[in-house]
Enzyme design. Sequence first.
Site, PDB file in Angstrom:
ATOM      1  N   HIS A 123     -32.582 -20.012   0.753  1.00 30.78           N
ATOM      2  CA  HIS A 123     -32.410 -19.340   2.041  1.00 30.78           C
ATOM      3  C   HIS A 123     -32.990 -17.931   1.890  1.00 30.78           C
ATOM      4  O   HIS A 123     -32.982 -17.374   0.795  1.00 30.78           O
ATOM      5  CB  HIS A 123     -30.905 -19.291   2.316  1.00 30.78           C
ATOM      6  CG  HIS A 123     -30.506 -18.798   3.666  1.00 30.78           C
ATOM      7  ND1 HIS A 123     -30.501 -17.466   4.002  1.00 30.78           N
ATOM      8  CD2 HIS A 123     -30.064 -19.457   4.769  1.00 30.78           C
ATOM      9  CE1 HIS A 123     -30.069 -17.335   5.244  1.00 30.78           C
ATOM     10  NE2 HIS A 123     -29.801 -18.521   5.738  1.00 30.78           N
ATOM     11  N   ASP A 200     -25.725 -19.400  -5.062  1.00 30.37           N
ATOM     12  CA  ASP A 200     -25.534 -19.262  -3.624  1.00 30.37           C
ATOM     13  C   ASP A 200     -24.682 -20.452  -3.181  1.00 30.37           C
ATOM     14  O   ASP A 200     -25.165 -21.583  -3.110  1.00 30.37           O
ATOM     15  CB  ASP A 200     -26.902 -19.245  -2.923  1.00 30.37           C
ATOM     16  CG  ASP A 200     -26.772 -19.241  -1.395  1.00 30.37           C
ATOM     17  OD1 ASP A 200     -25.641 -19.419  -0.885  1.00 30.37           O
ATOM     18  OD2 ASP A 200     -27.805 -19.078  -0.729  1.00 30.37           O
ATOM     19  N   GLN A 203     -23.363 -23.088   1.271  1.00 31.39           N
ATOM     20  CA  GLN A 203     -23.187 -24.464   1.763  1.00 31.39           C
ATOM     21  C   GLN A 203     -22.276 -25.301   0.871  1.00 31.39           C
ATOM     22  O   GLN A 203     -21.630 -26.228   1.345  1.00 31.39           O
ATOM     23  CB  GLN A 203     -24.556 -25.168   1.889  1.00 31.39           C
ATOM     24  CG  GLN A 203     -25.502 -24.521   2.871  1.00 31.39           C
ATOM     25  CD  GLN A 203     -24.930 -24.391   4.271  1.00 31.39           C
ATOM     26  OE1 GLN A 203     -24.055 -25.151   4.690  1.00 31.39           O
ATOM     27  NE2 GLN A 203     -25.409 -23.408   5.010  1.00 31.39           N
ATOM     28  N   LYS A 226     -18.596 -20.330   7.415  1.00 33.08           N
ATOM     29  CA  LYS A 226     -19.095 -21.700   7.266  1.00 33.08           C
ATOM     30  C   LYS A 226     -18.016 -22.633   6.729  1.00 33.08           C
ATOM     31  O   LYS A 226     -18.239 -23.820   6.547  1.00 33.08           O
ATOM     32  CB  LYS A 226     -20.308 -21.722   6.323  1.00 33.08           C
ATOM     33  CG  LYS A 226     -21.535 -21.004   6.890  1.00 33.08           C
ATOM     34  CD  LYS A 226     -22.713 -21.157   5.963  1.00 33.08           C
ATOM     35  CE  LYS A 226     -23.814 -20.160   6.209  1.00 33.08           C
ATOM     36  NZ  LYS A 226     -24.549 -20.363   7.461  1.00 33.08           N
ATOM     37  N   CYS A 365     -33.962 -20.177   8.397  1.00 31.11           N
ATOM     38  CA  CYS A 365     -34.015 -19.099   7.397  1.00 31.11           C
ATOM     39  C   CYS A 365     -34.525 -19.605   6.053  1.00 31.11           C
ATOM     40  O   CYS A 365     -34.093 -19.123   4.996  1.00 31.11           O
ATOM     41  CB  CYS A 365     -32.676 -18.405   7.228  1.00 31.11           C
ATOM     42  SG  CYS A 365     -32.155 -17.541   8.706  1.00 31.11           S
TER      43      CYS A 365
END
Lengths: 407, 131
Positions: A123, A200, A203, A226, A365
């Site tokens: 991202h 990261d 998600q 999220k 993104c």
Amino acid sequence: MLDVEKIRRDFPVLNREVRPGVPLVYLDSTATSQKPRQVLEAMDNFYRASNANIHRGIHTLAEEATASYESARRRIAAFINAAHAHEIIFTRNTTESINLVAYSWGRANLQAGDVIVLTEMEHHSNLVPWQILAAERDLRLEFIPVTEEGLLDLEAYHRLLDLRPKLVAFTQMSNVLGTINPAAEIIAAAHQVGAVTLVDGAQSVPHIPVDVQALGADFLAFSGHKMLGPSGIGVLYGRTELLEAMPPFLGGGDMIKRVELRSFTTNALPYKFEAGTPAIAEAIGLGAAVDYLSAVGMQAIEQYEREMIAYVLERLEEIPGVRVFGPAAEHKGAVASFTMPEAHAHDISQVLDELGVAVRAGHHCAMPLHTKFGIPATARASFYLYNTRQEVDRLVEGIYRVKHIFG
Amino acid sequence: MDDLYRELIIDRYKNPQFRGQLDPADITFEDDNPYCGDHIRVDVRLDENNVVTEARYSGEGCSISQASADLLIEYIHGKTLDEVKALTKEDVLDLLGIQLGPVRLKCALLSLKVLKAGAYGLGEATDDLVE
């Protein structure tokens, strides 16, 4: 097993109609998730009953506010199995968490010629902070390639490790391809050559069980919004010894122990990195969100989404012309980014919206990844614990409607 | 939806009349919509009186962005450079004959933005050209 009908009753927005007679089918949880009433109530209760600033007053409300805020931190630490609550730094979101590491750890530890290894599926939030730092410090950025199938090329990764990178930063789950990367294996290999690792988790943390100690991660960044929580709150997890050695990021109140006119000493972890009044109600909301996710069970959510994406791929693959990006169901989370030869992603999204189906359209993104696959944009349907197979069927009906209009 | 995807738009999207590139051209300009990756290039030829004699567009994007480009390029044939500079958002919406929400408006106005930036000889296409 997960009781979806019961779960859906907790999410007020899922009852709404987009237009009269057109119920909402929300397939954009990868952008942001919906919020259960438990999260809304926790924040509402805070403002109605005990709103005060934290870590300051001696009065009852200030003590209650501080206790609620710190309790949220402890539950979030437990949720990702951090060894200590002070390893949870509250930020605004994943992006700010990664920027914090780039500014603080990066500036203290990286010099001209040092190598950072990223991946081609990042991202923008895990690309641009490193590009800024690389330009400033004359660093070298290298990328683990993505295969046609949408997986990381791990052989190429092992060759990149010969460059002795100082940092390996990668997404645990792609927000476009859905690919779930073998994080533990990537981290172990990075540690072999002495690299620090940043995961990261924007998600992954909402959708699969994440245990930072089992992974061996040095840093993990994720966002509250999220994972059923509010916007404006995110987390940077960092190992104590790394956080202790890092210079502060933002200066101001709360991050100091003592201030004189020309100098200051920093506060202990985690406050050292939390300058200024934080998003108190939002942290409390995120605490309620992890309680909700834990009560349902992250393993149950992962299992439910695995079955969901298998069904989604089966239904999409039967539609002529639809091309879904990313690996087979066993390597991926519940994300389906796709193109159609007849229509641009924007048009797909617009037609679906008329039927109440909310999907994202664009490059999500991740422009370099779209460039790699030679496409300007995709439509992306993403799923969470509150989505049903009937909603997948509505998506498929909508796609046939696109074919009818543009075919 | 039947309004948004009226026959004219679908027809121009599928069967564009003014798609292509001109080489040489008196004005060439291109730009992207960063939110969605849509891309438009325009090429314009002018005569000695600064009247548009020929124009084409190229690029990629959704039906709204491509159809509005096709209609806009058709519309500027025979217009003077000053008339092109004076074009507004309303002119494009009149050509399309539909109302658009804020996001799709950006799709519809990308070609006008690119055209006007080229007409004015600017370094970049900014939103204030079409507001």
